[in-house]
Design a protein around this motif. Structure first.
Motif, PDB file in Angstrom:
ATOM      1  N   TYR A  30       0.615  -1.317  -0.101  1.00  0.00           N
ATOM      2  CA  TYR A  30       0.140  -0.015  -0.041  1.00  0.00           C
ATOM      3  C   TYR A  30       0.626   1.187  -0.010  1.00  0.00           C
ATOM      4  CZ  TYR A  30      -4.661  -1.902  -0.322  1.00  0.00           C
ATOM      5  OH  TYR A  30      -5.701  -2.475  -0.921  1.00  0.00           O
ATOM      6  N   TRP A  34       0.264   4.056  -2.976  1.00  0.00           N
ATOM      7  CA  TRP A  34       0.129   5.400  -2.372  1.00  0.00           C
ATOM      8  C   TRP A  34       1.173   6.443  -2.906  1.00  0.00           C
ATOM      9  CZ3 TRP A  34      -3.746   7.969   0.456  1.00  0.00           C
ATOM     10  CH2 TRP A  34      -3.204   9.374   0.986  1.00  0.00           C
ATOM     11  N   TRP A  41      -7.197   7.387  -3.628  1.00  0.00           N
ATOM     12  CA  TRP A  41      -7.656   5.973  -3.108  1.00  0.00           C
ATOM     13  C   TRP A  41      -8.657   5.600  -4.323  1.00  0.00           C
ATOM     14  CZ3 TRP A  41      -5.408   3.546   0.584  1.00  0.00           C
ATOM     15  CH2 TRP A  41      -4.758   4.262   1.482  1.00  0.00           C
ATOM     16  N   ASP A  42      -9.148   6.360  -5.193  1.00  0.00           N
ATOM     17  CA  ASP A  42      -9.894   5.676  -6.009  1.00  0.00           C
ATOM     18  C   ASP A  42      -8.905   4.783  -7.105  1.00  0.00           C
ATOM     19  OD1 ASP A  42     -12.419   6.498  -5.306  1.00  0.00           O
ATOM     20  OD2 ASP A  42     -12.091   8.407  -6.040  1.00  0.00           O
ATOM     21  N   PHE A  45      -7.696   1.515  -5.044  1.00  0.00           N
ATOM     22  CA  PHE A  45      -8.545   0.474  -4.761  1.00  0.00           C
ATOM     23  C   PHE A  45      -9.214   0.339  -6.208  1.00  0.00           C
ATOM     24  CE2 PHE A  45      -8.441   1.958  -0.166  1.00  0.00           C
ATOM     25  CZ  PHE A  45      -8.011   0.622   0.246  1.00  0.00           C
ATOM     26  N   THR A  47     -11.522   1.820  -8.097  1.00  0.00           N
ATOM     27  CA  THR A  47     -12.945   1.828  -7.828  1.00  0.00           C
ATOM     28  C   THR A  47     -13.472   2.383  -9.142  1.00  0.00           C
ATOM     29  OG1 THR A  47     -12.512   4.121  -7.271  1.00  0.00           O
ATOM     30  CG2 THR A  47     -12.626   2.758  -5.430  1.00  0.00           C
ATOM     31  N   ASP A  59       0.183  -1.672 -11.496  1.00  0.00           N
ATOM     32  CA  ASP A  59      -0.723  -2.462 -10.783  1.00  0.00           C
ATOM     33  C   ASP A  59      -0.434  -4.187 -10.639  1.00  0.00           C
ATOM     34  OD1 ASP A  59      -1.902  -0.283 -10.026  1.00  0.00           O
ATOM     35  OD2 ASP A  59      -3.675  -0.822 -11.395  1.00  0.00           O
ATOM     36  N   ASN A  63       0.640  -5.815  -7.290  1.00  0.00           N
ATOM     37  CA  ASN A  63      -0.495  -6.879  -6.673  1.00  0.00           C
ATOM     38  C   ASN A  63      -0.368  -8.261  -7.101  1.00  0.00           C
ATOM     39  OD1 ASN A  63      -1.978  -4.523  -5.610  1.00  0.00           O
ATOM     40  ND2 ASN A  63      -2.716  -3.959  -7.687  1.00  0.00           N
TER      41      ASN A  63
END
Length: 149
Positions: A30, A34, A41-42, A45, A47, A59, A63
């Motif tokens: 994270y 960040w 945050w969008d 995460f 979103t 990513d 991840n």
């Protein structure tokens, strides 16, 4: 060869070890997300509400590739993970009791995906199996045991 008196690690202690490992991985990934996404945050995460697009290569690296390399490395170095070490567990070859090799480590890691695909049946399997093996353990021919070290 595994001793007859070996204690296999049960479902709940393995869940606890996995939670510890998840906290460690999130603590590592994270801050990188960040930093890269400047605190959006969008984007972190995913979103879909951010005005700018996500960076796919980043990513995937953070991840998927980073956790894969980290997990395989700690399994090869310690034959365990930090969570399992804290709870006194060790991952070993189901037949010999020896440490994992790289092939078993990769198969075990990739085996988590089919084990979780349908309502985590392959993970819950640990609770009912005589040797406390999940599908990922069966695929890699491994067991998780209580370690005396």
């Amino acid at each position: 060869m595994l001793d007859a008196d070996v204690q296999y690690a049960g479902f709940w202690v393995r869940v606890g070890a996995s939670l510890i490992d998840m906290i460690i991985l999130l603590t590592a990934t994270y801050p990188l997300l960040w930093w890269f996404y400047a605190g959006n945050w969008d984007l972190i995460f995913a979103t879909g509400l951010a005005e700018q697009p996500q960076v796919l290569w980043f990513d995937i690296s953070i991840n998927y590739i980073l956790p894969f390399i980290y997990t395989i490395a700690v399994w090869l170095i310690w034959s365990s993970s930090p969570g399992k070490i804290l709870l006194g567990l060790k991952i070993v070859d189901a037949d010999t009791g020896e440490n994992l090799d790289i092939k078993q480590s990769v198969i075990r890691y990739l085996g988590y995906f089919p084990a979780m695909m349908v309502f985590f049946i392959g993970i819950f399997w640990v609770a009912f199996d005589p040797r406390k093996q999940g599908w990922h353990d069966k695929m890699a021919n491994t067991v998780v045991i209580r370690s005396n070290q």
